[in-house]
Design an enzyme around this catalytic site. Structure first.
Site, PDB file in Angstrom:
ATOM      1  N   ASP A  60     -13.117   5.214  17.279  1.00  0.00           N
ATOM      2  CA  ASP A  60     -12.109   6.097  18.246  1.00  0.00           C
ATOM      3  C   ASP A  60     -12.192   6.221  19.718  1.00  0.00           C
ATOM      4  O   ASP A  60     -13.529   6.414  19.525  1.00  0.00           O
ATOM      5  CB  ASP A  60     -12.352   7.572  17.070  1.00  0.00           C
TER       6      ASP A  60
ATOM      7  N   ASN B 215      -1.456   3.970  11.074  1.00  0.00           N
ATOM      8  CA  ASN B 215      -1.049   3.371  12.543  1.00  0.00           C
ATOM      9  C   ASN B 215       0.612   3.025  12.869  1.00  0.00           C
ATOM     10  O   ASN B 215       0.109   3.270  14.668  1.00  0.00           O
ATOM     11  CB  ASN B 215      -2.499   2.330  12.851  1.00  0.00           C
TER      12      ASN B 215
HETATM   13  C1  FPP Z   1      -8.981   4.607  17.755  1.00  0.00           C
HETATM   14  O1  FPP Z   1      -8.493   5.236  18.956  1.00  0.00           O
HETATM   15  C2  FPP Z   1      -8.342   3.288  17.943  1.00  0.00           C
HETATM   16  C3  FPP Z   1      -7.258   2.711  17.065  1.00  0.00           C
HETATM   17  C4  FPP Z   1      -6.479   3.406  16.244  1.00  0.00           C
HETATM   18  C5  FPP Z   1      -7.574   0.868  17.448  1.00  0.00           C
HETATM   19  C6  FPP Z   1      -8.995   0.187  17.543  1.00  0.00           C
HETATM   20  C7  FPP Z   1      -8.831  -0.824  17.433  1.00  0.00           C
HETATM   21  C8  FPP Z   1      -8.895  -1.907  18.825  1.00  0.00           C
HETATM   22  C9  FPP Z   1     -10.673  -0.765  18.749  1.00  0.00           C
HETATM   23  C10 FPP Z   1      -8.975  -2.917  18.920  1.00  0.00           C
HETATM   24  C11 FPP Z   1      -8.522  -3.973  17.980  1.00  0.00           C
HETATM   25  C12 FPP Z   1      -9.463  -4.273  17.125  1.00  0.00           C
HETATM   26  C13 FPP Z   1      -9.977  -5.526  16.746  1.00  0.00           C
HETATM   27  C14 FPP Z   1     -10.604  -6.696  15.348  1.00  0.00           C
HETATM   28  C15 FPP Z   1      -9.533  -6.931  17.786  1.00  0.00           C
HETATM   29  P1  FPP Z   1      -7.895   5.702  19.450  1.00  0.00           P
HETATM   30  O2  FPP Z   1      -5.808   5.541  19.960  1.00  0.00           O
HETATM   31  O3  FPP Z   1      -6.436   7.061  18.080  1.00  0.00           O
HETATM   32  O4  FPP Z   1      -8.383   7.202  20.905  1.00  0.00           O
HETATM   33  P2  FPP Z   1      -7.420   8.978  21.274  1.00  0.00           P
HETATM   34  O5  FPP Z   1      -7.892   9.310  19.363  1.00  0.00           O
HETATM   35  O6  FPP Z   1      -8.418   8.770  22.036  1.00  0.00           O
HETATM   36  O7  FPP Z   1      -6.073   8.807  21.038  1.00  0.00           O
END
Ligand code: FPP
Length: 233
Positions: A12, A60
């Site tokens: 996250d 998502n």
């Molecule tokens: C949550 O942070 C993160 C995600 C929904 C995506 C995670 C994916 C990756 C790190 C990369 C892709 C994965 C692979 C295996 C290549 P957020 O966007 O909710 O952060 P925020 O809460 O700060 O908005």
């Protein structure tokens, strides 16, 4: 030091990392993807048996279209280059309903799982189009189907039956669940498998800044916990 058998991490904080720098959210995910390798290699080195990362949840898809497209492109690219992991002796598993992805992508995931199967080290689980409720619902359907076809008896259904119909079939339950970036939620991640997990929420670190030392800090804290599994100790 007692090393947890199964560590699960909610990656996250990518969006906030990008926002702080005046960048689009996708840039945060790109930075987040770059964090992954060092964490996988570290966990493999210290003897973790399973590391599961939450890459994309069933929820998502509700994000803005350009962010979903950016994430899909990033994941596709990641899959393309995954052979670089082969030499580290890790195995790879994808957890989630992958039937929604293009045939190309599904084939690549199956190919990766097979190619890495000859390895003997840690299982690197990637949760993709994963939702804990969806996983349990699918397990219920599969079990109902087996009952209907007289493959199992209703009275024989036990927790092991459910477990053996999950994506994580045969793997240890989550011992330690880590979530950086100051949110105190499980977000539908491995809800069955985390029934007795220890949770470690980290306040001041966003996923793109997450380092192997943060795994060590979480494990240190894990070692201070008294795991009673509902009993007394
Ligand atoms: C949550 O942070 C993160 C995600 C929904 C995506 C995670 C994916 C990756 C790190 C990369 C892709 C994965 C692979 C295996 C290549 P957020 O966007 O909710 O952060 P925020 O809460 O700060 O908005």
């Amino acid at each position: 030091m007692n090393i947890p058998e199964h560590i699960a991490i909610i990656m996250d904080g990518n969006g906030r990392w990008a926002k702080k720098r005046g960048l689009p959210r996708t840039a945060g995910h790109i930075a987040g993807a770059k964090t992954i390798k060092s964490i996988v290699l570290h966990c493999n080195k210290i003897g973790v048996k399973v590391l599961t990362l939450y890459a994309f949840s069933t929820e998502n898809w509700n994000r803005p279209e350009d962010e979903v497209n950016g994430l899909m492109k990033l994941i596709k690219n990641y899959l393309k280059n995954m052979n670089s992991y082969l030499k580290y002796n890790v195995r790879i598993r994808f957890f989630g309903d992958i039937s929604v992805f293009s045939q190309d992508m599904q084939d690549r995931m199956k190919q990766i799982e097979q190619e890495f199967d000859k390895n003997t080290g840690m299982i690197f689980g990637i949760a993709i189009n994963y939702g804990g409720r969806n996983e349990i619902k699918n397990a219920m359907k599969q079990i109902a189907c087996k009952v209907k076809n007289n493959e199992i008896k209703l009275e024989d259904i036990d927790e092991q039956t459910v477990e053996s119909n999950l994506y994580t079939k045969g793997l240890p339950n989550v011992d330690l669940l880590i979530r950086p970036s100051g949110e105190y939620r499980i977000s539908n991640f491995l809800i069955w498998q985390s029934a007795y997990a220890e949770f470690y929420f980290m306040e001041n670190i966003l996923w793109p800044e997450f380092k192997p030392k943060h795994v060590d800090i979480a494990i240190e804290e894990y070692n201070k916990r008294n795991r009673t599994y509902g009993s007394v100790k």
